[in-house]
Design a protein around this motif. Structure first.
Motif, PDB file in Angstrom:
ATOM      1  N   ALA A 119      11.404  -2.467  10.990  1.00 24.62           N
ATOM      2  CA  ALA A 119      10.647  -2.582   9.740  1.00 24.62           C
ATOM      3  C   ALA A 119      11.165  -3.723   8.857  1.00 24.62           C
ATOM      4  O   ALA A 119      10.398  -4.592   8.438  1.00 24.62           O
ATOM      5  CB  ALA A 119      10.664  -1.253   8.992  1.00 24.62           C
ATOM      6  N   GLU A 120      12.462  -3.715   8.604  1.00 24.24           N
ATOM      7  CA  GLU A 120      13.013  -4.677   7.647  1.00 24.24           C
ATOM      8  C   GLU A 120      12.758  -6.118   8.114  1.00 24.24           C
ATOM      9  O   GLU A 120      12.265  -6.947   7.348  1.00 24.24           O
ATOM     10  CB  GLU A 120      14.507  -4.413   7.477  1.00 24.24           C
ATOM     11  CG  GLU A 120      15.070  -5.129   6.279  1.00 24.24           C
ATOM     12  CD  GLU A 120      16.531  -4.790   6.088  1.00 24.24           C
ATOM     13  OE1 GLU A 120      16.849  -3.608   5.894  1.00 24.24           O
ATOM     14  OE2 GLU A 120      17.351  -5.730   6.156  1.00 24.24           O
ATOM     15  N   ARG A 121      13.072  -6.378   9.390  1.00 22.45           N
ATOM     16  CA  ARG A 121      12.929  -7.748   9.912  1.00 22.45           C
ATOM     17  C   ARG A 121      11.464  -8.198   9.840  1.00 22.45           C
ATOM     18  O   ARG A 121      11.160  -9.303   9.413  1.00 22.45           O
ATOM     19  CB  ARG A 121      13.444  -7.795  11.361  1.00 22.45           C
ATOM     20  CG  ARG A 121      13.537  -9.197  11.961  1.00 22.45           C
ATOM     21  CD  ARG A 121      14.267  -9.174  13.301  1.00 22.45           C
ATOM     22  NE  ARG A 121      13.879  -8.047  14.145  1.00 22.45           N
ATOM     23  CZ  ARG A 121      12.815  -8.032  14.944  1.00 22.45           C
ATOM     24  NH1 ARG A 121      12.027  -9.076  15.002  1.00 22.45           N
ATOM     25  NH2 ARG A 121      12.528  -6.973  15.683  1.00 22.45           N
ATOM     26  N   TRP A 122      10.552  -7.308  10.234  1.00 19.03           N
ATOM     27  CA  TRP A 122       9.127  -7.664  10.246  1.00 19.03           C
ATOM     28  C   TRP A 122       8.640  -7.976   8.827  1.00 19.03           C
ATOM     29  O   TRP A 122       7.931  -8.958   8.595  1.00 19.03           O
ATOM     30  CB  TRP A 122       8.316  -6.509  10.838  1.00 19.03           C
ATOM     31  CG  TRP A 122       6.885  -6.880  11.122  1.00 19.03           C
ATOM     32  CD1 TRP A 122       6.372  -7.311  12.298  1.00 19.03           C
ATOM     33  CD2 TRP A 122       5.783  -6.876  10.183  1.00 19.03           C
ATOM     34  NE1 TRP A 122       5.031  -7.576  12.170  1.00 19.03           N
ATOM     35  CE2 TRP A 122       4.632  -7.320  10.877  1.00 19.03           C
ATOM     36  CE3 TRP A 122       5.663  -6.545   8.828  1.00 19.03           C
ATOM     37  CZ2 TRP A 122       3.383  -7.442  10.275  1.00 19.03           C
ATOM     38  CZ3 TRP A 122       4.415  -6.682   8.224  1.00 19.03           C
ATOM     39  CH2 TRP A 122       3.302  -7.114   8.933  1.00 19.03           C
ATOM     40  N   ILE A 123       9.049  -7.158   7.882  1.00 18.00           N
ATOM     41  CA  ILE A 123       8.573  -7.334   6.493  1.00 18.00           C
ATOM     42  C   ILE A 123       9.105  -8.647   5.919  1.00 18.00           C
ATOM     43  O   ILE A 123       8.367  -9.414   5.282  1.00 18.00           O
ATOM     44  CB  ILE A 123       9.000  -6.120   5.630  1.00 18.00           C
ATOM     45  CG1 ILE A 123       8.218  -4.883   6.080  1.00 18.00           C
ATOM     46  CG2 ILE A 123       8.800  -6.383   4.145  1.00 18.00           C
ATOM     47  CD1 ILE A 123       8.778  -3.570   5.589  1.00 18.00           C
ATOM     48  N   ILE A 124      10.384  -8.914   6.177  1.00 20.00           N
ATOM     49  CA  ILE A 124      10.969 -10.174   5.672  1.00 20.00           C
ATOM     50  C   ILE A 124      10.231 -11.369   6.267  1.00 20.00           C
ATOM     51  O   ILE A 124       9.865 -12.308   5.555  1.00 20.00           O
ATOM     52  CB  ILE A 124      12.491 -10.221   5.974  1.00 20.00           C
ATOM     53  CG1 ILE A 124      13.202  -9.215   5.064  1.00 20.00           C
ATOM     54  CG2 ILE A 124      13.067 -11.624   5.799  1.00 20.00           C
ATOM     55  CD1 ILE A 124      14.656  -8.991   5.351  1.00 20.00           C
ATOM     56  N   PHE A 131       0.284  -2.249  -0.460  1.00 23.99           N
ATOM     57  CA  PHE A 131       1.249  -2.297  -1.575  1.00 23.99           C
ATOM     58  C   PHE A 131       0.667  -3.126  -2.719  1.00 23.99           C
ATOM     59  O   PHE A 131      -0.046  -4.100  -2.480  1.00 23.99           O
ATOM     60  CB  PHE A 131       2.573  -2.933  -1.122  1.00 23.99           C
ATOM     61  CG  PHE A 131       3.310  -2.088  -0.130  1.00 23.99           C
ATOM     62  CD1 PHE A 131       4.248  -1.150  -0.559  1.00 23.99           C
ATOM     63  CD2 PHE A 131       3.030  -2.187   1.223  1.00 23.99           C
ATOM     64  CE1 PHE A 131       4.902  -0.340   0.355  1.00 23.99           C
ATOM     65  CE2 PHE A 131       3.679  -1.381   2.147  1.00 23.99           C
ATOM     66  CZ  PHE A 131       4.618  -0.452   1.715  1.00 23.99           C
ATOM     67  N   GLY A 132       1.014  -2.738  -3.943  1.00 23.23           N
ATOM     68  CA  GLY A 132       0.582  -3.491  -5.119  1.00 23.23           C
ATOM     69  C   GLY A 132      -0.749  -2.985  -5.655  1.00 23.23           C
ATOM     70  O   GLY A 132      -1.556  -2.402  -4.922  1.00 23.23           O
ATOM     71  N   HIS A 133      -0.934  -3.170  -6.943  1.00 22.21           N
ATOM     72  CA  HIS A 133      -2.182  -2.748  -7.579  1.00 22.21           C
ATOM     73  C   HIS A 133      -2.320  -3.460  -8.912  1.00 22.21           C
ATOM     74  O   HIS A 133      -1.331  -3.741  -9.576  1.00 22.21           O
ATOM     75  CB  HIS A 133      -2.170  -1.221  -7.809  1.00 22.21           C
ATOM     76  CG  HIS A 133      -3.544  -0.676  -8.050  1.00 22.21           C
ATOM     77  ND1 HIS A 133      -4.087  -0.589  -9.302  1.00 22.21           N
ATOM     78  CD2 HIS A 133      -4.483  -0.219  -7.192  1.00 22.21           C
ATOM     79  CE1 HIS A 133      -5.308  -0.101  -9.205  1.00 22.21           C
ATOM     80  NE2 HIS A 133      -5.576   0.145  -7.935  1.00 22.21           N
ATOM     81  N   ALA A 161      11.529   0.529   3.430  1.00 21.16           N
ATOM     82  CA  ALA A 161      12.010  -0.846   3.623  1.00 21.16           C
ATOM     83  C   ALA A 161      11.208  -1.803   2.744  1.00 21.16           C
ATOM     84  O   ALA A 161      11.770  -2.679   2.076  1.00 21.16           O
ATOM     85  CB  ALA A 161      11.874  -1.238   5.090  1.00 21.16           C
ATOM     86  N   ALA A 162       9.883  -1.626   2.713  1.00 21.94           N
ATOM     87  CA  ALA A 162       9.028  -2.542   1.943  1.00 21.94           C
ATOM     88  C   ALA A 162       9.349  -2.460   0.454  1.00 21.94           C
ATOM     89  O   ALA A 162       9.462  -3.491  -0.224  1.00 21.94           O
ATOM     90  CB  ALA A 162       7.559  -2.219   2.190  1.00 21.94           C
TER      91      ALA A 162
END
Ligand code: ACO
Length: 362
Positions: free
Chosen positions: A227-232, A244-246, A286-287
């Protein structure tokens, strides 16, 4: 000028209140928590349309009328143009809805709510080279949608999960698609025109087009360790994390938790792989940590689309259809806002600031 009309108040409404600081959603005086645990599509529809169309406030009566309307609308499926079925599901849904007559009354509202429920499962079956399943007017809207899609009678837990979803996303303040619906309504064009415009606004990836890409993200990440690597990598590549976000919420979107609960109930009944929720929680954790680090100036949390993806996947809908399922639930909110605008509002006609060249002096 306010870019993106952020914080601009453009309507008064009795329909829903989105409190972005507290993370709270109220629909016609009822908090989302209460609505989602006791509610069905029919009950939230009766609540939203009350006094805006001559609507039977009794949800059982609405269930009967919706069943009959679904049955009538199936005639459109037999005559559908193959060019429409070749389109992505949400575009095909919009094209089929656009064939319906415009109107402002309860019949027009009923027709639109029933049409989304009948047309989307039929489109999905035709796209999969399967024969469309005719509506069963004795069923609730949620049970019939699931049955028309899978050609199997759904379990009570599956019906409850779809009801939880449709209630959760039924209305949400002046989001982009609802605003589009109100703009059209302000010209007195009619409810079909409002819903067609609203579907067009909904399909964009910054609005209701996000849950399909959320599932793509889950698949690409695959396991908690990645997860962490993919998100970065994604953020380094300038991508946004879908789900995510709004614009309004500065805390967690309360609809995300309502859907997570619905998913948990489905898992408890053995209908979803528990590992999917574990993976979602790992990605979410993670995100959130990485977004907090990267965007300290902008609180970014999970929005409704994150758990929508898992719930609709668990209910057997293909990811290309998620935005169409969203439209089935939101149509009642669009109609309620369109009616409120037509009854109480004026033509919506803002102004722009001209920043182009001036004519040359002769
Ligand atoms: N991932 C990474 N960064 C983000 C995200 C995200 N999902 N969302 C916002 N940001 C960042 C932006 O890059 C920007 O950073 P900067 O100030 O360093 O440039 C900052 O947060 C503000 O972004 P805006 O675009 O101004 O926020 P806006 O209010 O216009 O956007 C939106 C809201 C469109 C929902 C946005 O958060 C987004 O694109 N999310 C991903 C798509 C998504 O999940 N859509 C579904 C929304 S729910 C619904 O409509 C049903």
């Amino acid at each position: 000028m306010k870019n993106g009309l952020e914080d601009v108040i453009a309507a008064e409404t009795q329909l829903s209140d989105v409190d972005g600081a507290a993370g709270r959603l109220i629909i016609r005086g009822v908090s989302l928590d209460n609505l989602v645990y006791n509610g069905t599509f029919e009950s939230v529809a009766a609540l939203l349309l009350d006094r805006l169309v001559e609507c039977p406030v009794d949800r059982d009566q609405l269930k009967t009328l919706l069943g009959a309307a679904r049955k009538d609308l199936f005639a459109y499926v037999a005559n559908v143009d193959p060019a429409i079925i070749a389109l992505p599901p949400v575009d095909a849904l919009r094209a089929m809805i656009a064939q319906l007559p415009d109107g402002e009354d309860f019949d027009a509202a009923l027709r639109l709510m029933a049409a989304t429920a009948v047309f989307l499962p039929a489109i999905l079956r035709l796209q999969a080279n399967k024969i469309p399943v005719a509506p069963d007017e004795t069923l609730s809207q949620s049970a019939d949608i699931l049955r028309m899609h899978s050609d199997r009678m759904p379990s009570p837990d599956q019906v409850a999960a779809l009801d939880a979803y449709l209630v959760t996303i039924s209305d949400h303040g002046l989001n982009a698609s609802t605003f589009a619906s109100r703009v059209i309504a302000s010209t007195r064009a009619g409810l079909t025109s409002s819903v067609v415009a609203a579907i067009s606004a909904l399909k964009g990836p910054l609005h209701g087009g996000a849950p399909g890409p959320v599932l793509d993200m889950f698949d690409a990440i695959g396991s908690a360790e990645n997860a962490e690597r993919w998100i970065i990598n994604a953020l380094d590549g300038g991508e946004r994390l879908m789900g995510f976000g709004h614009r309004v919420y500065r805390v967690r979107d309360p609809r995300a938790d309502a859907l997570k609960q619905a998913l948990r109930r489905l898992t408890a009944s053995g209908e979803v792989d528990r590992h999917r929720i574990d993976l979602a929680e790992a990605i979410e954790g993670a995100a959130l940590a990485i977004l907090k680090q990267r965007k300290p100036h902008r609180p970014l949390d999970v929005n409704v689309e994150f758990y929508t993806a898992l719930l609709l996947d668990a209910l057997g809908f293909p990811r290309e259809a998620f935005t169409g399922v969203f439209a089935i639930g939101r149509t009642v909110g669009w109609i309620a806002h369109a009616r409120e605008q037509a009854l109480n509002g004026r033509l919506i006609r803002p102004r722009s600031v001209y920043i182009g060249p001036l004519p040359q002096a002769a």
